[in-house]
Scaffold this active site. Structure first.
Site, PDB file in Angstrom:
ATOM      1  N   HIS A 172      -3.298  -5.700   1.076  1.00  0.00           N
ATOM      2  CA  HIS A 172      -2.519  -5.529   1.977  1.00  0.00           C
ATOM      3  C   HIS A 172      -3.098  -7.434   2.392  1.00  0.00           C
ATOM      4  O   HIS A 172      -3.954  -7.644   3.430  1.00  0.00           O
ATOM      5  CB  HIS A 172      -3.644  -5.142   3.493  1.00  0.00           C
ATOM      6  CG  HIS A 172      -3.582  -3.456   3.062  1.00  0.00           C
ATOM      7  ND1 HIS A 172      -2.726  -2.918   3.721  1.00  0.00           N
ATOM      8  CD2 HIS A 172      -4.315  -2.415   2.595  1.00  0.00           C
ATOM      9  CE1 HIS A 172      -2.558  -2.123   3.558  1.00  0.00           C
ATOM     10  NE2 HIS A 172      -3.494  -0.934   2.913  1.00  0.00           N
ATOM     11  N   GLU A 197      -1.511  -8.348   5.296  1.00  0.00           N
ATOM     12  CA  GLU A 197      -0.943  -9.032   6.765  1.00  0.00           C
ATOM     13  C   GLU A 197      -2.356  -8.184   6.902  1.00  0.00           C
ATOM     14  O   GLU A 197      -2.635  -8.753   8.636  1.00  0.00           O
ATOM     15  CB  GLU A 197      -0.222  -7.734   7.325  1.00  0.00           C
ATOM     16  CG  GLU A 197      -0.831  -6.005   7.515  1.00  0.00           C
ATOM     17  CD  GLU A 197      -1.270  -5.274   6.253  1.00  0.00           C
ATOM     18  OE1 GLU A 197      -0.636  -6.123   4.690  1.00  0.00           O
ATOM     19  OE2 GLU A 197      -1.681  -3.887   6.667  1.00  0.00           O
ATOM     20  N   CYS A 254       0.968  -1.137   0.262  1.00  0.00           N
ATOM     21  CA  CYS A 254       0.135  -0.029  -0.036  1.00  0.00           C
ATOM     22  C   CYS A 254       1.239   1.217  -0.465  1.00  0.00           C
ATOM     23  O   CYS A 254       1.870   1.675  -0.984  1.00  0.00           O
ATOM     24  CB  CYS A 254      -1.078   0.099   1.129  1.00  0.00           C
ATOM     25  SG  CYS A 254      -2.714   1.143   0.498  1.00  0.00           S
TER      26      CYS A 254
END
Lengths: 234, 91
Positions: free
Chosen positions: A203, A205, A86
């Site tokens: 993302h 994560e 990002c």
């Protein structure tokens, strides 16, 4: 495998990345402050999401002057693994470590939603645990994630297979409807020529445990963790 | 030394899609400004500085634009440099 997670003023995904590395994957974790001029022996450095330095002027424009970025540039030159997620992708583009730029979403809206990604490279340290042409489900969360590069750069990226992730539908079809931000060629993530610097808008994560609605992102972290023996940092 | 102010305009390149410009154009059309053919939204940056000469000031501002103020991949820039005669004229 020791992961470094860079923290700039305004970074917001550092703890999410740290949690996955430390608690889910069980790898070594080291936070790196933006003023650090030392990568502390990390094998893979993550530039996480957020709004580094408030995204003043342009996203990533100021972050690239941080002392840690000089080190990361040299680390990348030596073949070290650098992973921009990002805002980290935006910073890598501004720093010239990846080609192109991320501009305002075509919708002008901040988009926070699940996307499907076609994985186009599985020979990389970041994606080795993905299957060939696998479709993974990973959320995005950005206002300026529309990938742009001039036509000559774009065709070079395509010819040399540097597009790693492309927005697609659940069936893996790369169609305009699956493109959340107006990125050229539905590009969601690219790699440098050498294969050690990855930038991606989605993302991973945020989807590394099934409790969060999906765990496809874990494959990328596990790929990197498992790549330790194959990476030779000179 | 000469005190100068540089007025820098940064705009998206013609080849770059500018959704802000398109949206503003639609807004203007809604207000009845139907003669509007195109709108591009950019940035205005004012830089106050000292320089040995106007020539040097222009060279320095050009370098600032290339290295930071504009991203050459997506943006064009142009600027004017004016001499400031009194320090208190700085806005």
């Amino acid at each position: 495998m020791k992961f470094g997670v860079v923290v700039f003023p305004g970074t917001w995904s550092d703890r999410d990345c740290g949690w996955v590395i430390d608690q889910v994957v069980g790898a070594q974790l080291q936070y790196l402050w933006h003023k650090d001029a030392d990568l502390k022996g990390c094998d893979c450095v993550i530039l996480p999401g957020g709004f580094a330095y408030g995204d003043y002027l342009r996203t990533g424009a100021i972050a690239r002057f941080a002392p840690v970025m000089q080190e990361i540039g040299e680390f990348a030159d030596r073949g070290g693994l650098v992973w921009g997620i990002c805002n980290g992708f935006q910073i890598l583009c501004e720093a010239g470590l990846l080609p192109g730029a991320l501009i305002r979403n075509a919708s002008l809206e901040y988009r926070c939603e699940w996307t499907h990604l076609a994985v186009e490279r599985t020979d990389l340290a970041f994606t080795s645990q993905c299957a060939e042409r696998e479709v993974i489900r990973v959320p995005i969360s950005h206002g300026e994630g529309s990938y742009f590069a001039e036509p000559a750069v774009l065709s070079r990226l395509e010819q040399s297979g540097q597009v790693v992730f492309r927005y697609c539908d659940a069936g893996g079809r790369v169609v305009p409807n699956a493109n959340p931000n107006g990125s050229l060629h539905n590009i969601a993530g690219i790699i440098n020529k050498r294969g050690n610097v990855l930038g991606m808008m989605p993302h991973p994560e945020r989807c590394a445990e099934s409790e969060l609605g999906g765990a496809d992102g874990l494959k990328l972290f596990r790929s990197v963790a498992g790549s330790a023996l194959r990476v030779l940092v000179s | 030394m000469t005190r100068v102010v540089a007025r820098v305009i940064v705009t998206p390149k013609p080849v770059v899609n500018d959704p802000q410009g398109i949206t503003v154009k639609q807004g203007l059309a809604t207000l009845g400004f139907r003669e509007v053919e195109d709108v591009r939204v950019g940035k205005y940056i004012e830089v106050s500085m000292e320089a040995e000469s106007m020539h040097e000031a222009r060279e320095r501002v050009d370098a600032m634009c290339r290295q930071l103020l504009a991203n050459h991949i997506i943006e064009d820039f142009h600027f004017e440099v004016d001499q400031v005669l009194h320090r208190d004229t700085h806005r």
